[in-house]
Write a protein that holds these residues in place. Sequence first.
Motif, short mmCIF file in Angstrom:
data_model
loop_
_atom_site.label_atom_id
_atom_site.label_comp_id
_atom_site.label_asym_id
_atom_site.label_seq_id
_atom_site.Cartn_x
_atom_site.Cartn_y
_atom_site.Cartn_z
N ARG A 198 -12.24 -21.53 -29.09
CA ARG A 198 -11.72 -21.25 -27.75
C ARG A 198 -11.79 -19.75 -27.45
O ARG A 198 -11.79 -18.93 -28.35
N SER A 199 -11.83 -19.46 -26.16
CA SER A 199 -11.91 -18.06 -25.73
C SER A 199 -10.63 -17.67 -25.02
O SER A 199 -9.94 -18.51 -24.45
N PHE A 200 -10.35 -16.37 -25.03
CA PHE A 200 -9.19 -15.85 -24.30
C PHE A 200 -9.67 -14.65 -23.50
O PHE A 200 -10.33 -13.76 -24.02
N LYS A 201 -9.34 -14.66 -22.21
CA LYS A 201 -9.82 -13.59 -21.33
C LYS A 201 -8.65 -12.80 -20.75
O LYS A 201 -7.69 -13.40 -20.28
N VAL A 202 -8.76 -11.49 -20.79
CA VAL A 202 -7.78 -10.64 -20.12
C VAL A 202 -8.55 -9.65 -19.23
O VAL A 202 -9.67 -9.28 -19.55
N ALA A 203 -7.93 -9.28 -18.14
CA ALA A 203 -8.57 -8.32 -17.24
C ALA A 203 -7.49 -7.52 -16.54
O ALA A 203 -6.42 -8.05 -16.21
N THR A 204 -7.75 -6.25 -16.36
CA THR A 204 -6.84 -5.41 -15.60
C THR A 204 -7.62 -4.21 -15.08
O THR A 204 -8.83 -4.10 -15.30
N ALA A 205 -6.94 -3.32 -14.40
CA ALA A 205 -7.59 -2.09 -13.93
C ALA A 205 -6.68 -0.93 -14.29
O ALA A 205 -5.47 -1.09 -14.43
N VAL A 206 -7.29 0.24 -14.46
CA VAL A 206 -6.50 1.42 -14.81
C VAL A 206 -6.90 2.59 -13.90
O VAL A 206 -8.09 2.80 -13.62
N PHE A 207 -5.89 3.29 -13.43
CA PHE A 207 -6.12 4.47 -12.59
C PHE A 207 -6.17 5.69 -13.50
O PHE A 207 -5.32 5.86 -14.37
N MET A 208 -7.20 6.52 -13.30
CA MET A 208 -7.38 7.70 -14.15
C MET A 208 -7.21 8.95 -13.29
O MET A 208 -8.17 9.45 -12.70
N PRO A 209 -5.98 9.47 -13.17
CA PRO A 209 -5.70 10.55 -12.22
C PRO A 209 -6.51 11.82 -12.45
O PRO A 209 -6.84 12.52 -11.50
N ALA A 210 -6.85 12.11 -13.72
CA ALA A 210 -7.55 13.37 -14.01
C ALA A 210 -9.07 13.19 -14.13
O ALA A 210 -9.78 14.13 -14.50
N CYS A 211 -9.56 12.01 -13.83
CA CYS A 211 -10.99 11.74 -14.04
C CYS A 211 -11.86 12.36 -12.94
O CYS A 211 -11.66 12.07 -11.75
N GLU A 212 -12.80 13.19 -13.36
CA GLU A 212 -13.68 13.86 -12.40
C GLU A 212 -15.08 13.24 -12.38
O GLU A 212 -15.76 13.27 -11.37
#
Lengths: 136, 187
Positions: B168-182
Motif C-alpha cells: 500500500r502507498s501513503f501520500k502526503v502533500a503540503t506547501a511551505v512559505f519561504m520568507p527569505a527565499c530569493e
Amino acid sequence: MNHNERGFILLSAIFLTLILSFVAAMTLQTLTQSKNSDAALRLHAINLANEQFAMIESLAAQGDLTAGQYNFLGDADDLKSYGLIKKSAEKIPVEFEVKTKVSGGEGNLRKVEVLVTWKNFEMNFEKTVRIGDVEE
Amino acid sequence: MKSERGFVLIEFIIALPLIIFLLYGLGMATMKIFSTAKFHVADYVLEVETQDALTRITDDLRAASSVKRSNAFTGEPIDNIEIVYLTLNSNANLKNNIVVMYTQIYSVQRARTHGAYIYAQHQNEVKTSPITGGNFFGDNVVTRLQYTKPAEKVLHVELEMESLVTGRSFKVATAVFMPACETMNGF
C-alpha cells in the motif's frame, strides 16, 4: 438425576472460550484500523491548513492580502487525493473543504483563520501574518 | 449401564472431521490475526515515516534563501532539492557578525535492490544519511517526491511512499512559505 440436565462439559467451555476470544480479537483489529484512518485524516487536515497558510503568507508578503473570505488557494487535487492508497489504486473517498477568513489586526498584521472540514469533522487553525515583505 | 459406555467407532468417525474442521478454522483465524497485526504495524510505520520525511524537508525549506530542484531519475516523478540557507556567525573575536552560507541536500537514491530512499546531506559531510527505509517493522520506498512552485516564495511538496510489506502507498502533500527565499531554480 436426569442425563439431559448435565450442562456444559469442559471441552465445550474451552471451545466456546477460544471462539469468543478470536471473535473479540478480530473486532479489536477492525476497530484499530478505523481509528488509525481517523488519525490519517486529521494529519491530512493539518497539512492542508499549512498549505493554505503558505499561500496566504505569500499573498501577504506581496501586499495583496485583503480582509475577507478565501477558498482553498493550494493544489485542488490535495483536497481529495491523500493518505493510505490500497494496491488496487482505489483511494479513500473522502473530500476535504478548506475555508479561510482574513480579518484586520493591529497595524500591518492580519489574523488568518483556516477551517478544514471533512465528513462530520472539522479542525480550526489560526495564525497572524504580516503584510509586506520580510525585512532582512 | 448401556448409555455410559463412551465413544463408539461410528461416533469417533463423525467427531474426527468436525474437530479437524474446527482446528483448521482456528488455525486460519490465528494466522489472519497475526497477519492483520503485522499489516497494521507496517501501515503505521509507513504513515509516520512519510510524514516525518515531509516535515524534515519543509522545516529546512522554511529557512531557505535559495532552492534548486533537479530530477532524480529520468522519466520518474521523483525530484532532488538543494536548499541554501544563511545564518549569522557571531563569534566574540569578530568585530562584525559574518553571514555564513550552508547547503542541505535531499536526494533520492537507489542504494539498495528494493527501491528508492531519501538521503540527507549537509555540505560539510562526505557521507549521506538515509532518512527513510530500513525499518524492521516495514520497509518503505519512495514512489513520488515532487516540488512545484504554486506562488511566489512558496513550494508545494508532494511525497508518496509504498510499503514493501503491504504493497500500500501513503501520500502526503503540503506547501511551505519561504520568507527569505530569493532564488528558485529548476521550476
